[in-house]
Design a protein around this motif. Structure first.
Motif, PDB file in Angstrom:
ATOM      1  N   LYS A 291       0.623  -1.148  -0.123  1.00 27.11           N
ATOM      2  CA  LYS A 291       0.094  -0.082   0.004  1.00 27.11           C
ATOM      3  C   LYS A 291       0.907   1.379   0.001  1.00 27.11           C
ATOM      4  O   LYS A 291       0.532   2.205  -0.841  1.00 27.11           O
ATOM      5  N   ARG A 292       1.599   1.418   0.924  1.00 28.29           N
ATOM      6  CA  ARG A 292       2.577   2.574   0.959  1.00 28.29           C
ATOM      7  C   ARG A 292       3.500   2.716  -0.336  1.00 28.29           C
ATOM      8  O   ARG A 292       3.691   3.918  -0.789  1.00 28.29           O
ATOM      9  N   THR A 293       3.729   1.823  -0.858  1.00 24.17           N
ATOM     10  CA  THR A 293       4.521   1.821  -2.117  1.00 24.17           C
ATOM     11  C   THR A 293       3.933   2.297  -3.183  1.00 24.17           C
ATOM     12  O   THR A 293       4.265   3.049  -4.020  1.00 24.17           O
ATOM     13  N   TYR A 294       2.614   1.525  -3.476  1.00 21.32           N
ATOM     14  CA  TYR A 294       1.658   2.048  -4.405  1.00 21.32           C
ATOM     15  C   TYR A 294       1.316   3.569  -4.303  1.00 21.32           C
ATOM     16  O   TYR A 294       1.444   4.150  -5.406  1.00 21.32           O
ATOM     17  N   VAL A 295       0.770   4.129  -3.304  1.00 18.85           N
ATOM     18  CA  VAL A 295       0.495   5.414  -3.193  1.00 18.85           C
ATOM     19  C   VAL A 295       1.687   6.323  -3.390  1.00 18.85           C
ATOM     20  O   VAL A 295       1.416   7.242  -4.015  1.00 18.85           O
ATOM     21  N   ALA A 296       3.090   5.958  -2.805  1.00 16.48           N
ATOM     22  CA  ALA A 296       4.003   6.845  -3.208  1.00 16.48           C
ATOM     23  C   ALA A 296       4.322   6.921  -4.652  1.00 16.48           C
ATOM     24  O   ALA A 296       4.492   8.255  -5.307  1.00 16.48           O
ATOM     25  N   TYR A 297       4.101   5.836  -5.305  1.00 18.16           N
ATOM     26  CA  TYR A 297       4.758   5.868  -6.854  1.00 18.16           C
ATOM     27  C   TYR A 297       3.569   6.707  -7.732  1.00 18.16           C
ATOM     28  O   TYR A 297       3.767   7.431  -8.363  1.00 18.16           O
ATOM     29  N   LEU A 298       2.349   6.501  -7.176  1.00 19.41           N
ATOM     30  CA  LEU A 298       1.180   7.207  -7.941  1.00 19.41           C
ATOM     31  C   LEU A 298       1.097   8.788  -7.707  1.00 19.41           C
ATOM     32  O   LEU A 298       1.068   9.518  -8.793  1.00 19.41           O
ATOM     33  N   LEU A 299       1.483   8.899  -6.448  1.00 21.88           N
ATOM     34  CA  LEU A 299       1.462  10.637  -6.352  1.00 21.88           C
ATOM     35  C   LEU A 299       2.568  11.180  -7.023  1.00 21.88           C
ATOM     36  O   LEU A 299       2.600  12.393  -7.814  1.00 21.88           O
ATOM     37  N   LEU A 300       3.848  10.689  -7.012  1.00 20.80           N
ATOM     38  CA  LEU A 300       4.856  11.121  -7.781  1.00 20.80           C
ATOM     39  C   LEU A 300       4.815  11.025  -9.244  1.00 20.80           C
ATOM     40  O   LEU A 300       5.227  12.108  -9.980  1.00 20.80           O
ATOM     41  N   ALA A 301       4.065  10.191  -9.800  1.00 20.83           N
ATOM     42  CA  ALA A 301       3.741   9.952 -11.181  1.00 20.83           C
ATOM     43  C   ALA A 301       2.772  11.067 -11.466  1.00 20.83           C
ATOM     44  O   ALA A 301       3.129  11.588 -12.714  1.00 20.83           O
ATOM     45  N   ALA A 302       1.770  11.595 -10.760  1.00 18.65           N
ATOM     46  CA  ALA A 302       1.208  12.765 -11.199  1.00 18.65           C
ATOM     47  C   ALA A 302       1.851  13.913 -11.271  1.00 18.65           C
ATOM     48  O   ALA A 302       1.657  14.588 -12.215  1.00 18.65           O
TER      49      ALA A 302
END
Length: 408
Positions: A288-299
């Motif tokens: 979960k933590r990894t997924y959210v971090a990647y998605l926010l930085l992707a945006a």
């Protein structure tokens, strides 16, 4: 290397399963991305608008959703390797068939048929890897599998650069038949997972079980999250090759084939590292933590990439953007595998992944229309908003890594 010591902890069949699924996914990416690379040529040859080109891309995505669900059923009933072989054959044959198209409707039919195989490969491959690797290394294994998509994309870029200028866009599609050769090795060398063989004789679990109660809510949110990430991916990546080659007056960068190929290959280097890194990080600190971090930085990074027209800056920014904007896909196979039981796993993975594809199928068409009306910058930047929406979905998705839950 200690970093890859986990490879030795898998069974020989587990390693062969990962190689088979990885090569299938790499060549899937190779075949599918050939279309994005020849898209600008197709617009000229068939006198199509960008919106029409987007519809052709969308057809394959809609078909891939049906393929993912259908091949998930085949994988649960008849075996993961059998479904993998059939899906690879389908996308190989019909990618090559696109080279024979003389009318737009020919392309449409071939794109639909290759899309069925394209969608089926992930569902069967992800289940095969998840069931042949120990839970503590599942994220790493699926990350490696997912990373080969970047290699396939890069190889497609090189193939286009080598073939298209001399032989034309038809020859580029003909190369797409090569993945069919992989099926010979899979059939001979890869066994079905033991856990699948043990449950094969049990009463079949109806697919409706994942649509009710707590699993039903999870299924809905997973499909929604995947819809946002795939919308961002296809909206962005279908049109990036055209964006790099389009003239400045159209909102593009105005690069030639050689320079745009260099930028695209550089992005796939970042993509590969993003895929692989996600698996290691999510095994270490949780999905979960990894997924959210990647998605926010992707945006953030996608918005920056679509605001820049300086080639040197894009060369540097591209791999970093791709690292986060695509690396998160490595996590979906592990998350979905850890949420659903064996008897329904492939179907559940195919359903949640490919319902997202149905929703995301509108992305190439929407972005193509915005390219016409507002230019590439505005059109491509909507991917950033989609990544933000995907991150928000994780409020309802639980942690699935067994090391961070009470699961065995």
């Amino acid at each position: 290397m200690k970093l890859f010591a986990f490879w030795k902890e898998a069974t020989p069949n587990g390693r062969r399963a990962l190689i088979a699924a990885s090569l299938g996914w790499m060549l899937d990416g190779f075949d599918v991305m050939l279309f994005a690379l020849v898209l600008k040529d197709l617009l000229v040859h068939f006198s199509m608008s960008p919106a029409q080109g987007g519809i052709l891309a969308a057809l394959a995505l809609v078909a891939s959703a049906a393929g993912g669900i259908g091949f998930g059923m085949i994988a649960d009933r008849f075996g993961r390797t059998r479904a993998l072989i059939l899906s690879v054959l389908m996308y190989s044959v019909f990618t090559a068939a696109c080279g024979f198209a003389t009318e737009i409707w020919h392309l449409a039919i071939f794109r639909i048929l290759l899309g069925l195989g394209f969608g089926g490969e992930w569902a069967s491959g992800a289940a095969l890897v998840a069931e042949t690797w120990p839970a503590r290394h599942r994220g790493k294994a699926l990350g490696l599998m997912q990373s080969t998509w970047a290699i396939g994309f890069a190889l497609a870029s090189v193939a286009y650069w080598l073939i298209a200028p001399t032989f034309g866009w038809r020859a580029v599609f003909f190369v797409g038949i090569l993945p069919a050769l992989l099926t010979l090795w899979i059939r001979r060398s890869v066994e079905e997972p033991e856990v699948w063989r043990q449950t094969r004789g049990e009463a079949r679990v109806p697919l409706s079980t994942i649509m009710r109660g707590p699993l039903g809510r999870i299924t809905l949110v997973l499909a929604l999250m995947n819809a946002f990430t795939l919308f961002a991916y296809w909206g962005f990546n279908t049109w990036v090759p055209s964006y790099l080659k389009a003239a400045g007056g159209e909102g593009g960068v105005g690069l030639g084939t050689g320079a745009s190929t260099i930028l695209l290959v550089a992005m796939q280097v970042g993509t590969w590292f993003g895929y692989v890194t996600f698996g290691f990080v999510s095994d270490a600190i949780g999905r979960k933590r990894t997924y959210v971090a990647y998605l926010l930085l992707a945006a953030v990074l996608v918005f920056l990439y679509t605001s820049v027209r300086i080639p040197l800056v894009l060369l540097v920014l591209g791999p970093i953007t791709a690292f986060f904007a695509t690396g998160h896909f490595s996590g979906f196979g592990a998350v979905s595998a850890e949420l659903y039981p064996t008897a329904v796993r492939a179907r559940a993975q195919g359903l949640t992944y490919n319902i997202g594809r149905i929703a995301s199928a509108a992305a190439p068409w929407i972005v193509g229309g915005l390219v016409t009306s507002h230019g590439y910058g505005v059109a491509l930047s909507i991917a950033a908003a989609a990544f933000l929406a995907a991150a928000a979905c994780w409020f309802w998705i639980p942690e699935t890594n067994p090391a961070f839950t009470n699961s065995p």
